[in-house]
Design a protein around this motif. Structure first.
Motif, PDB file in Angstrom:
ATOM      1  N   THR A   1      40.474  38.417  14.436  1.00 37.10           N
ATOM      2  CA  THR A   1      41.593  39.982  13.933  1.00 37.10           C
ATOM      3  C   THR A   1      42.743  39.332  13.968  1.00 37.10           C
ATOM      4  O   THR A   1      44.154  40.086  13.165  1.00 37.10           O
TER       5      THR A   1
ATOM      6  N   TYR B   1      44.964  38.034   8.517  1.00 38.82           N
ATOM      7  CA  TYR B   1      42.801  39.115   8.816  1.00 38.82           C
ATOM      8  C   TYR B   1      43.439  40.087   7.929  1.00 38.82           C
ATOM      9  O   TYR B   1      42.242  40.935   7.070  1.00 38.82           O
TER      10      TYR B   1
ATOM     11  N   LEU C   1      36.638  44.876  14.723  1.00 37.41           N
ATOM     12  CA  LEU C   1      37.108  44.733  13.379  1.00 37.41           C
ATOM     13  C   LEU C   1      38.302  45.347  12.450  1.00 37.41           C
ATOM     14  O   LEU C   1      39.017  45.357  11.479  1.00 37.41           O
TER      15      LEU C   1
END
Length: 134
Positions: free
Chosen positions: A87, A92, A117
């Motif tokens: 991440t 991302y 996440l």
């Protein structure tokens, strides 16, 4: 059985990662060309590439970008670091396509996975990243 026809990435090429890869190929669910694997140990990814004909990824972020389904097959004690590394990569949070995350790590709750996440993502991107724990 119909083929899944999705690119599946496996982070972790240990016993469980290999079991998933082998089962998907033997069942006809996926072709080896649709499977990708990454691991900190290059000898493990090379072994799976030779044994099953699957693809290897240089890093977890490359695997994440390439695949529609991501199986987290790492030991619970390294899961947080693996996800923080993932991440923390530039790009991302630019998640525009839906991806499915499947975790097989014992003792790692959905809440923990979501916290790790979803932290860098806005609500819309988080909704495109469903998480399943098995």
């Amino acid at each position: 059985m119909d083929r899944l026809c999705k690119k599946i990435g496996i982070i972790g090429a240990g016993n469980m990662g290999e079991a998933f890869a082998g089962a998907m190929i033997r069942s006809g669910l996926n072709n080896p060309s649709e499977l990708f694997v990454s691991d900190i140990r290059e000898e493990r990814t090379t072994a799976l590439e030779r044994t099953y004909g699957i693809n290897t990824a240089k890093d977890n972020f490359g695997l994440f970008r390439e695949c529609e389904i991501l199986i987290l097959a790492v030991k619970p004690q390294v899961m947080e670091q693996v996800l923080l590394d993932l991440t923390g990569k530039e790009g991302y949070s630019d998640l525009s396509e839906k991806k499915l995350i499947i975790s097989i790590a014992a003792g790692i709750t959905i809440e923990k996975l979501e916290n790790l996440l979803y932290a860098p993502l806005d609500r819309s991107a988080s909704e495109r990243l469903p998480i399943i724990r098995v």
